[in-house]
Structure formats: C-alpha cells, structure tokens
Design an enzyme around this catalytic site. Sequence first.
Site, PDB file in Angstrom:
ATOM      1  CG  ASP A 490       2.984 -25.540  46.568  1.00  0.00           C
ATOM      2  OD1 ASP A 490       4.122 -25.780  46.993  1.00  0.00           O
ATOM      3  OD2 ASP A 490       2.009 -25.242  47.309  1.00  0.00           O
ATOM      4  CG  ASP A 533       2.196 -28.315  49.423  1.00  0.00           C
ATOM      5  OD1 ASP A 533       3.408 -27.997  49.239  1.00  0.00           O
ATOM      6  OD2 ASP A 533       1.319 -27.484  49.708  1.00  0.00           O
TER       7      ASP A 533
HETATM    8  N1  LIG Z   1       0.944 -34.505  55.940  1.00  0.00           N
HETATM    9  C1  LIG Z   1       2.128 -34.115  55.469  1.00  0.00           C
HETATM   10  N2  LIG Z   1       2.468 -32.858  55.474  1.00  0.00           N
HETATM   11  C2  LIG Z   1       3.673 -32.486  54.966  1.00  0.00           C
HETATM   12  C3  LIG Z   1       4.528 -33.394  54.393  1.00  0.00           C
HETATM   13  N3  LIG Z   1       5.655 -32.748  53.938  1.00  0.00           N
HETATM   14  C4  LIG Z   1       5.445 -31.438  54.239  1.00  0.00           C
HETATM   15  N4  LIG Z   1       4.241 -31.276  54.848  1.00  0.00           N
HETATM   16  C5  LIG Z   1       3.620 -30.088  55.287  1.00  0.00           C
HETATM   17  O1  LIG Z   1       3.115 -29.422  54.139  1.00  0.00           O
HETATM   18  C6  LIG Z   1       3.011 -28.104  54.411  1.00  0.00           C
HETATM   19  C7  LIG Z   1       3.526 -27.295  53.242  1.00  0.00           C
HETATM   20  O2  LIG Z   1       2.985 -26.061  53.286  1.00  0.00           O
HETATM   21  P1  LIG Z   1       3.265 -24.951  52.257  1.00  0.00           P
HETATM   22  O3  LIG Z   1       3.243 -25.469  50.851  1.00  0.00           O
HETATM   23  O4  LIG Z   1       4.502 -24.252  52.661  1.00  0.00           O
HETATM   24  O5  LIG Z   1       2.037 -24.034  52.524  1.00  0.00           O
HETATM   25  P2  LIG Z   1       0.564 -24.198  52.121  1.00  0.00           P
HETATM   26  O6  LIG Z   1      -0.199 -24.411  53.353  1.00  0.00           O
HETATM   27  O7  LIG Z   1       0.369 -25.280  51.085  1.00  0.00           O
HETATM   28  O8  LIG Z   1       0.282 -22.863  51.514  1.00  0.00           O
HETATM   29  P3  LIG Z   1       0.546 -22.376  50.067  1.00  0.00           P
HETATM   30  O9  LIG Z   1       1.505 -23.274  49.412  1.00  0.00           O
HETATM   31  O10 LIG Z   1       1.121 -21.029  50.227  1.00  0.00           O
HETATM   32  O11 LIG Z   1      -0.743 -22.381  49.425  1.00  0.00           O
HETATM   33  C8  LIG Z   1       3.798 -27.839  55.698  1.00  0.00           C
HETATM   34  O12 LIG Z   1       2.909 -27.605  56.761  1.00  0.00           O
HETATM   35  C9  LIG Z   1       4.561 -29.112  55.924  1.00  0.00           C
HETATM   36  O13 LIG Z   1       4.722 -29.409  57.303  1.00  0.00           O
HETATM   37  C10 LIG Z   1       4.165 -34.753  54.413  1.00  0.00           C
HETATM   38  O14 LIG Z   1       4.856 -35.647  53.924  1.00  0.00           O
HETATM   39  N5  LIG Z   1       2.928 -35.059  54.919  1.00  0.00           N
END
Ligand SMILES: Nc1nc2c(ncn2[C@@H]2O[C@H](COP(=O)(O)OP(=O)(O)OP(=O)(O)O)[C@@H](O)[C@H]2O)c(=O)[nH]1
Length: 629
Positions: A490, A533
Amino acid sequence: MQTDALRADNAVSSSLLAPRDRTPGWLWEWALLVGAVACVSLAISDPRPGQVMVWFANAFGAVALMRLPKRQWPAFLVLVALVLWAAHGGFTLVSPNVAVSQAGGLHTAWVAFADVPGYLLGMALAALWLERLPALEQAGESPTVQAQVLLRGALLPAMASAPLGGLAGVLALRGDWSNMALNWLVGGTIGSVAMLPLVLLLATRGVRSAARGWFQPVHVGMALISLSVVLWSATSLPKPFVVMLAPMVWVAVRSTLLNSLVVNGLIALAMAALIRVGVLLPPPSSIWWGDAVYYISVLATLLPGLFLAVMSEGQRRMTQALADREARALSLYRATPAMLHSIDGSGCIVQVNQLWLDTLGYQEAEVLGRHIADFMTSGSARYARDVVIPQALHDGRCNNVEYQFLTRDGAVRDVLLSAVWEFDADGRPERSLAVLQDVTEKKRLQARSHFAEHDALTGLPNRVLLHDRLKMLCAHHDRHNGLFAVGFLDLDHFKDVNDVYGHDAGDALLQAVARRLQGVLRAEDTVSRLGGDEFVMLLGGLSHSGELSTLVAKIMATFAEPCHLGPGPDGPVVQVAASLGVAVYPGDGTDPQTLLLHADQAMYEAKRSGRNRCAFYRRPVKAGRGHPL
Ligand SMILES: Nc1nc2c(ncn2[C@@H]2O[C@H](COP(=O)(O)OP(=O)(O)OP(=O)(O)O)[C@@H](O)[C@H]2O)c(=O)[nH]1
C-alpha cells in the site's frame, strides 16, 4: 454456360448419334433422303460413260446406319438398295447419253442395279469405322479427329468399295476396270468429304434447329458470295481452283462451323455441276488416270477450308472456354463469403468482392483504382505502406496482419489480412489476392473478458484474477510442497499526491508503480492491483527464505527513485514510498483468504511501525489466561 450450349449446338455428340430402334417411317425417310441425294449426283454428274460421278449419298447412308442398331441395318440397306435402284433406273432410262439406255428393259435394270452393292458396302464400312472412332464428338473442333473422320468415313470406304464399283462398270458398261474403280474412288471420296462433316453435324443438331441457326442474312449472304466467287472464277479464270479457295477460307475464319460446312457442301455441288455442264473439264490426258488426277484439284479446294473451319471452331471454343472460366472465377470471387480484395504492385485496388463492399459500406466504383491505405486508419495505412506491402511483395505473401479499416461512415473495423501475390514471368508483381477476416466483434468480446479480469488503469490482473491465480498456487504447492509468498503493498500517503497534484497525477503514479513492480518481478510472478493504492504480489518458486528477503529488498528498492508524473517534462516529480506486508505459504496460511488476510495484517504492521518498510506476518503470541490473543 455458353460453351456447353456451343458444344450442344455444334459438336458431333456421340450420345446423340448413339444407335437406337427406329420406326419403319424413319427408315423410309432416310432411305428416300439417300435416294434424293443420289439423284442430285446422277443429275449433275459427268454424262460421259465411265467418267467420275461425285457421289454424295454415302455420307447420308453412313450417318443413318450409325444411328441404327445392327439388327435394323439389313432392313435399311434393303430400302436404300431399292431406292438407289429406282433412282439409277430412272436416270438410266431418261439419260439419252447413256449408251445402254436403249439396250432393253432387263439390261437397263441390271445396269441400274450394278453400282448398288458397291454403294451399300461403302456406307456400311463408313458407319462401322466411324462408330469406332473414340473422339468422334471432337470432330468439329479438332483437325486431327476431322482427318480421322474423313479417312474412316470417306477415303477408306471408297477405296474398299472401289473394286466392286469397277466390277459393276465392267459388267454393266463394259468399261476398263481399273479406270472405273479409280473414278469410283475419286467420286466417292470427294462426295463424302463434301457432305460427311455436315451430315454428322446436322444429325446431332437436328435439321430444323440447324436450318433455324443457318438461315440468317449473314450466313446466307456469305454462302451466296462464296458461290458467286466460285462461279465467276470457274467461268472467267484459266486456273480457277486457287481463287475458289478464297471464299472458303473467308467463311471458315469469319463464320460458324455450320456455315463453313454448308458452304463446303454447296461449293462441292457447284463444282460437280460445273464439270457436268462442261465449264470445268479435265484437260485431255494421255494417261488412263488423268481424269482422276484432275479431281484432286477439287479435293484440294475443299480440304483447306474444311480444316481451317474446324481449327477456327476449336479456337473459338477454347477462347469461349477461357472466357467462361474467367467469368466463373469472377463470380466465385464476387460471391465468396469472406472479404476479398486484390491490389496491384503499387497498392491500388483492382478488385473487391461483395462482402468487402457490404462490410465497409462502399460502392465498387468508389474503391477501384484507389490505394488500399485510403480505406485504413492512419496507423494501419502507415503500417501497410511502410512495412506490410513492401515485405509481402518481397515474400510473395503475408499472413494474419492486423489492420484497422474504416467504413464509409467512419467506423473502425478490425481485420486480420492474409494475402498471396501473383508475379509475371519477369518476377514483377501483378496483383494480390487478400482474404480479410473481420475480427471487430471478437476483439470487443476479448476486451470485455480482459477487463473482467484486469484493472483498467494499470492493465494489471484485478482481484478476480488474483484470487484465481492464488487458488491455483495453493493447489499446486499443496501437491508439490515448496514456498511462495503473498506481498500486500500500500502506497504511503498516496492521498496527498491526489490532493496536491490532482487525480490524473495520482493515476500516473499508480501506473508508474505498476510498471516498476512488474519490472522487478519475474514473468511467472503476479502483480495485481486490488483497488486504490493497494497492490498484491504473488511471489512463487522460492526455495528458501533468503531468496524471499532478496526479492522483498528489490521491491522496496523500486521506490528509491522519484517518479516523474508528466504530462511533459514539466510534470511533477514525487518521491513515493510504500508499506509492504508479506505472508508465506504454508507457514502463514494454506488458502487464499488466510494468506491475503495475513499479508494485509503484516502491511498494517509496517504502516504502524512507521511506513516505508516491509513487515513479515507474525503469528500472534498466545497470552496467558484472561488476556486476549
Ligand atoms: N488517482 C487515483 N486515486 C485513487 C484511485 N483509487 C483510489 N484513489 C485514492 O487513493 C487514496 C487512497 O488513500 P489511502 O490508501 O486510504 O491513504 P493514503 O493517503 O495512501 O495513506 P496511507 O495508506 O495511510 O499511507 C484515496 O484518496 C482514494 O480516493 C484511483 O484509481 N486513482
């Protein structure tokens, strides 16, 4: 097809000549026809006793016999004998020039009958020998077969019956046997050469239909002109035979076989009549066979035209057969249930079939002569011009080339194209034959099933395919032992990238991470994106834990380099980090759910421990009584 019609019309068809039982009426009709033709010969023959009589009747008698079963031959021959006797008798009585006509009834009857056995023998032998000619049906198109017809149906029967004819002359007219026999041979041969090809043709076409085919102004006109030339040259020129050849050659080359044979017969009749009236006369000769030699000129006039007519007919049929074959090939090309096109060496379309036009929505006139690339998307057009066509011209073929064609209304059709090239004798490309398979629907279905198992953004396997592969890995390792690991990754603070640089930059980062992970793993390993992610890796084929540590170190090292997120060189560059959790089969689980759960838990452990690191799953230590696990 036209060739078949032509064949049915003009050919001497052995099936139509095949013998079958005929009615007495039919026998009488043909016997009377033989008699009528005999009367013509008698009427126009040279009146001097012992001179050559051009005998046309045997051709009719022979063809009639060929159409009869052998058991009807005696009856027919008896009828013919009666008719010929009557005809001869009549002419013997009325002809004041025949010396014996005054010799009394019985002798007249004998004179009239003397020639008949020779005629009957001649026509019977001609029929017997002709029906044994295997390629008789090709007489109208092959000079070789026609020569056989004349040999078996004219010359040999006349030779075989000539001794009898000579004997008849000696007994009835007290002439010289050898002279009489030679005259018989010459008269019989010329008469049959003049009539046999025509009668064979008429017997197979039917007189009525032949007459309908012949009575056309152009045919009648040509025949009249030919006759006029014969009459003019015979009456005006010192050596007319060479000039007489000309109209026959003209008709042979310019007209139908039937017309040539009719003209052949008419000219033979005309020449016989001209000899009869003294216009054409053998010059006085000191040798006994001098008259017979003169008649060779008549034969020499008839034969070239006859053979030329047969050769022309053969050529016409061959040309027609080629045209028919081409027409058949064309209609097959047009109707083939696959898209076909043909281009020339410069890539321009020379032929397309109906399905090609229907699929792409064009009319034939719109596409012929245009470059094939004009009907493709720009990428395919470039590929065709620069790569495929030059290579195919070199190799003579190309197989399963993927192209995108454009329909008339701009829609894209995916096709697979295979082609072969034809080259001329000097190796220059003439044209291709290309078969196009429309794979648009297949591609759409394939894409649909691809997206059912793959992530649209990164192209990596998605959760569905990941579960599938993980299940297979578990089953495989269950049977064969060994280690494999599940890595749950992640990104750290990915949300910030989205927030600061926008969603597109976030997407670009996810794609870059996917590429880097794929780059670091082996082909048999799986990198999948679960969503957001989160990436899950299946790391197979591990022989010991040291190998796993090396692999994990490599994975973490991929994040050492900053990522350029585009678009263009001015796009943001971010330093990304990730937390990785690892669960190992079979120690940390033996089924997909458990392994994924434990890898996920390990990843959270890594996050908890400060992020940007890897954590291996650790089984929780059993606490003492009253403490939770
Ligand atoms: N650009 C983009 N963003 C996405 C996609 N799918 C999910 N996200 C975003 O990815 C982010 C996932 O965040 P998290 O993994 O929950 O949080 P983080 O900011 O990585 O923080 P930590 O995992 O705690 O380190 C969210 O803001 C989602 O809106 C996508 O296909 N494209």
